[in-house]
Scaffold this motif. Structure first.
Motif, short mmCIF file in Angstrom:
data_model
loop_
_atom_site.label_atom_id
_atom_site.label_comp_id
_atom_site.label_asym_id
_atom_site.label_seq_id
_atom_site.Cartn_x
_atom_site.Cartn_y
_atom_site.Cartn_z
N LEU A 242 0.85 -1.19 0.00
CA LEU A 242 0.00 0.00 0.00
C LEU A 242 0.89 1.24 0.00
CD1 LEU A 242 -2.83 1.37 0.36
CD2 LEU A 242 -2.49 1.13 2.83
N PHE A 243 0.57 2.18 -0.89
CA PHE A 243 1.35 3.42 -0.97
C PHE A 243 0.41 4.61 -0.80
CE2 PHE A 243 3.39 6.72 -3.84
CZ PHE A 243 4.25 7.18 -2.85
N ILE A 244 0.78 5.52 0.12
CA ILE A 244 0.03 6.75 0.32
C ILE A 244 0.87 7.88 -0.22
CG2 ILE A 244 -1.05 8.29 2.01
CD1 ILE A 244 -1.33 5.90 3.88
N ASP B 6 -0.06 -5.67 -7.68
CA ASP B 6 -1.01 -5.80 -6.58
C ASP B 6 -0.96 -4.63 -5.60
OD1 ASP B 6 -1.82 -8.30 -7.55
OD2 ASP B 6 -0.14 -9.29 -6.52
N SER B 7 -0.02 -3.71 -5.79
CA SER B 7 0.09 -2.59 -4.86
C SER B 7 -1.11 -1.66 -4.98
CB SER B 7 1.38 -1.80 -5.13
OG SER B 7 2.51 -2.61 -4.96
N VAL B 8 -1.60 -1.22 -3.85
CA VAL B 8 -2.72 -0.27 -3.79
C VAL B 8 -2.15 1.12 -3.52
CG1 VAL B 8 -4.83 0.37 -2.58
CG2 VAL B 8 -4.26 -2.05 -2.94
N ILE C 296 0.11 4.68 -13.27
CA ILE C 296 -0.22 4.10 -11.97
C ILE C 296 -1.71 4.30 -11.68
CG2 ILE C 296 0.25 4.19 -9.48
CD1 ILE C 296 3.03 5.27 -10.15
N GLN C 297 -2.35 3.20 -11.31
CA GLN C 297 -3.77 3.29 -10.94
C GLN C 297 -3.88 3.82 -9.52
OE1 GLN C 297 -5.94 -0.35 -11.41
NE2 GLN C 297 -7.84 0.50 -10.59
N PHE D 240 -12.39 -0.31 -3.03
CA PHE D 240 -11.01 -0.52 -2.58
C PHE D 240 -10.69 -2.01 -2.50
CE2 PHE D 240 -7.51 -0.77 0.42
CZ PHE D 240 -6.69 0.27 -0.02
N PRO D 241 -9.55 -2.44 -3.08
CA PRO D 241 -9.16 -3.86 -3.01
C PRO D 241 -8.91 -4.26 -1.55
CG PRO D 241 -7.87 -2.68 -4.66
CD PRO D 241 -8.60 -1.65 -3.88
N SER D 242 -9.25 -5.47 -1.23
CA SER D 242 -9.09 -5.93 0.15
C SER D 242 -7.64 -6.33 0.42
CB SER D 242 -10.00 -7.13 0.42
OG SER D 242 -9.65 -8.21 -0.44
N LEU D 243 -7.16 -6.00 1.63
CA LEU D 243 -5.83 -6.40 2.08
C LEU D 243 -6.01 -7.30 3.30
CD1 LEU D 243 -3.88 -3.02 1.86
CD2 LEU D 243 -3.59 -5.00 0.38
#
Length: 846
Positions: free
Chosen positions: A356-358, A375-377, A389-390, A461-464
């Motif tokens: 995950l990147f903020i 797979d990175s959110v 980048i999405q 939002f994709p689940s982690l």
């Protein structure tokens, strides 16, 4: 309570502050006037103040507001030698009438001299009368003044003579005799003042002469009150009429000796070396599940704030937490990142790829793009865009401004993240309430709640998958960075003095020690440069302190001469060396292990030193303690090596029992025959401190004899070289062995801060052939500890520098090095990338 027990309550090091007065013991701990056990920089807690209250500007009524916690034992109370019988002495010392009385005769004598001078130019009966009566009163008052002066002499100096008191006695008696003669001349014939006869000349001469003598008396009175040199107050007695018993009493009164001073934790070199407490090692064996969260943005956008909020909140939520950062050398702008990892098992190393990147701004996306996978959110503000980048957009800046301040964006982002992960809000709320003061708290709490609501309602939002929570975060673990852990280690080693010039990444230790100076007896000095700082450290140890300095590579280079001075003078010294990439300024905010050779070989000439390099928080404490113990024991410099990565990284540490660290002090009282560098079987001489005993502690930077005197005798030189060599051999024989994790035939070798990354990479490879060898004692090495490395099939050394400095040291001990995995790009090793490199090396070499 006995007086001996009372001494323990001195208000220092978090002890309570007690004082005794007339048999009662009072608790003054919470009084602002007794902060740290000291009152007005004059009185210390832990003592009986009955005999000194008379000198205070207040009476005993002040004790009414303090709680009586105990009474002084009767035998100790009697030791005050019948206080009631000397109340008048205390009264005299408090009000001290002599200085008050002495001003009147001085002023009147001077006034009489002035009037007499006027009379000589304008003779008149009124002036003559005024001169006589002024002179008469000053002479009569001088008798009372002399009496009070003799009383003060007896009370304060026990009638002991020194050159000042002798002169005061001579001029006082002279003034009084002259005054009596002058009065007799005038009373015999008042008209004598108008004549030019011999009696008239005597009369006027006495008037003028006493004006001069009282000026001299005033001068020496001032010298006695405000001495400007030790000669004024401690000049040897010149009067041969004083008997030997009085002379001995005076020596004890004016110049008390320290020969009976109690040295705490006193020890001797013949005792076996200390051992470290058996703390539980970080266990990362077995499968684990973790999530990596990366935060990116410009300096000044609040990355550090968001790191503090989230790391504390995840810890409160019951996860194992690790955090590290990489940042540019600038106050504003650029692009920096902070990595947070949360796991169900202990983690003490970073990873390259993130879940995950903020992104707090647009440049952050390009800066970390290669660390993102499919797979990175990515979470970013709605104004941030990137073609490749999405992004999951959230209204961070807009919402923060609506809530009252753009500074609320970090609390809002933290709320969104906790909402997305469906975590309870209480840990996050608690983290925010501890971080912000009342002025900013309400706004940040509103921002957090708005973020939680937004995150909970975010449907796309994709689940982690979160790790499991496995420990009671409130009680068992503490979130800490390497600088703080090192500082705690230095305090455990008894550090009571640090002098340093700020230089990143070592400044964290200096700041930590400064913050602890209110809790411990600790001198903190920011010196003018690194040269001065280490020389101050040597002066501190010479005087009995346990001193250290902190620096980085460039600053340590300036300390070379002082390191050599430590070796020649056999003066202990502790240096905290936090590494960063060089040469020159290099990358001042990045990390590397490039200063090992500098630490081992700096300084001219051959002398002993010890180099330590901890690998995790527990080792930071252990080896911080050990640095002071070893430096004191072997009387040689100890260099404690960290780096930017270890210093700035946050992880969890179990509660430490600091009482388990054995305290020793190797200072010895000296006698008159003391030789600082006396030869011994171990090469270590008894280390004395000036004033602790009767001996003279002689030291020099030149080659010296056993006494410490300069010599150029080649015979003495050879003996002293052998003496210093014996100390090196002893330190080698008592060196700590490397830690070995696991069993196998392929040794993966590292030192210092590579420990966590190597452990996790080996665990992920799950190859039974691999075992980990970790060195925290890196110099000098004991060859017996290296023997097992000659039995392995492969030795692979992993280091964060260009040439493999530690590998070269192992080779010098006939250890075969089959492969070196080196890195020098300013980053620490990342576990996932290290695993890939190690896997490739194993395929190529086996």
């Amino acid at each position: 309570m006995t007086l001996e027990k009372l001494k323990q309550y001195n208000g220092k090091n978090n002890q309570k502050a007690y004082i005794a007065y007339k048999g009662n013991i009072y608790d003054v701990t919470n009084s602002p006037l007794w902060k740290n056990g000291t009152h007005q920089n004059m009185h210390e807690a832990g003592v009986d103040l009955t005999n000194v209250l008379a000198n205070a500007p207040h009476g005993e009524e002040v004790f009414g507001k303090f709680e009586i916690v105990d009474t002084l034992d009767e035998e100790d109370e009697n030791d005050r030698n019948n206080v009631s019988t000397i109340d008048w002495v205390q009264w005299y010392r408090k009000y001290h009438p002599h200085p008050m009385l002495v001003h009147f005769p001085i002023a009147l004598h001077l006034f009489a001299s002035g009037l007499d001078l006027i009379f000589l130019f304008q003779p008149s009966a009124s002036f003559a009368t005024a001169v006589f009566y002024t002179f008469f009163v000053s002479t009569v008052m001088g008798i009372f003044t002399m009496f009070s002066g003799i009383l003060s002499w007896w009370i304060n100096y026990q009638l002991a003579l020194n050159h000042i008191l002798i002169k005061k006695l001579i001029f006082s008696v002279t003034t009084l005799i002259l005054g009596i003669i002058g009065i007799i001349i005038y009373l015999n014939d008042p008209g004598v003042v108008y004549l030019t006869t011999l009696p008239s000349i005597f009369y006027h001469g006495i008037i003028f002469l006493t004006g001069i003598t009282v000026i001299i008396l005033g001068y020496y009175g001032g010298k006695l009150t405000w001495p400007n040199s030790t000669e004024d107050t401690r000049k040897d007695i010149k009067d041969d009429t004083i008997d030997d018993s009085k002379e001995e009493m005076k020596k004890e009164t004016i110049s008390p000796t320290m020969k009976e001073m109690n040295i705490p934790f006193q020890s001797v070199i013949s005792k076996s070396p200390v051992s470290l407490p058996q703390n539980e090692e970080v266990n990362i064996d077995g499968k684990s599940h973790s999530i990596s969260i990366l935060i990116g943005g410009a300096a000044g956008t609040g990355i550090k704030t968001l790191e503090n909020i989230l790391s504390a909140a995840f810890k409160r939520s019951g996860y194992f937490v690790f955090s590290t950062k990489e940042y540019m050398s600038r106050v504003r702008g650029g692009s920096n990142t902070t990595l947070l990892r949360i796991s169900d098992r202990p983690i003490i190393a970073p990873c390259w790829y993130v879940d995950l990147f903020i992104a707090l701004d647009t440049p952050a996306l390009s800066h970390v793009q290669e660390r993102l996978t499919e797979d990175s959110v990515v979470l970013a503000d709605e104004n941030v865009e990137h073609e490749q980048i999405q992004i999951t957009s959230i209204p961070m800046n807009h919402t923060a401004k609506e809530l009252g301040s753009k500074n609320y964006v970090n609390s809002y982002a933290a709320g969104v993240l906790f909402g997305i992960l469906n975590l309870a809000s209480q840990p996050l709320s608690g983290s925010i309430s501890r971080l912000f003061d009342e002025e900013d708290l309400q706004g940040n709490e509103r921002a957090m709640e708005a973020g939680l609501t937004y995150g909970n309602n975010l449907e796309t939002f994709p689940s982690l998958q979160l790790p499991e929570t496995l420990f009671d975060s409130a009680d068992s673990m503490h979130l800490m960075d390497g600088s703080s852990a090192s500082g705690f280690g230095f305090l455990a080693g008894g550090c009571n003095m640090i002098t340093a010039y700020p230089m990143s990444p070592s400044t964290g230790v200096l700041n930590f020690m400064a913050s602890m100076s209110n809790e411990f007896t600790l001198l903190v000095e920011q010196s003018e440069d690194e040269i001065a700082s280490l020389n101050m450290v040597l002066g501190g140890w010479y005087g009995g302190a346990r001193a250290m300095t902190s620096t980085s590579g460039g600053g340590f280079a300036l300390m070379s001469e002082a390191i050599s001075l430590s070796g020649m003078s056999e003066t202990p010294a502790v240096v905290y060396l936090a590494q960063r990439p060089g040469p020159a300024t290099g990358l001042p905010t990045r990390t590397e292990q490039g200063d090992l050779n500098l630490a081992i070989y700096s300084g001219h000439g051959y002398f002993g030193r010890i180099v330590l390099a901890p690998g995790d928080l527990q080792e930071c404490i252990d080896y911080g303690y050990l640095a002071f113990e070893l430096s004191d024991r072997y009387q040689m410099p100890v260099i404690y090596m960290s780096d930017q990565y270890l210093a700035d990284s946050l992880s969890l540490l179990k509660t430490v029992d600091f009482e388990a660290y054995e305290q020793r002090r190797y200072i010895q009282p000296t006698d008159a025959s003391y030789d600082r560098y006396r030869l011994s079987d171990t090469g270590i001489s008894a280390r004395g401190v000036p004033g602790v005993g009767e001996g003279i502690v002689v030291t020099t930077s030149d080659e010296h004899d056993e006494r410490g005197q300069i010599t150029e005798s080649y015979h003495v030189r050879e003996k002293m070289v052998q003496k210093r060599q014996k100390k090196i051999e002893l330190s080698i024989s008592e060196a700590f062995a490397p830690k070995v994790y696991g069993e196998g035939e392929i040794a993966i070798i590292g030192w210092g801060s590579t420990k966590g990354a190597i452990m996790e990479a080996i665990n992920a490879l799950d190859d039974p052939r691999l075992f980990h060898v970790h060195f925290s004692w890196v110099h000098p090495l004991n060859t017996e500890h290296l023997a097992f490395l000659k039995q392995t099939s492969l030795n692979i050394v992993i280091e964060n520098n260009v040439t493999g400095e530690f590998a070269a040291i192992l080779k010098s001990h006939d250890i075969k090095i089959d492969h070196r995995i080196l890195q020098s790009n300013g980053f620490s090793f990342f576990t996932d990338r290290l695993k890939e490199v190690l896997e490739k090396v194993l395929k190529e070499t086996t």
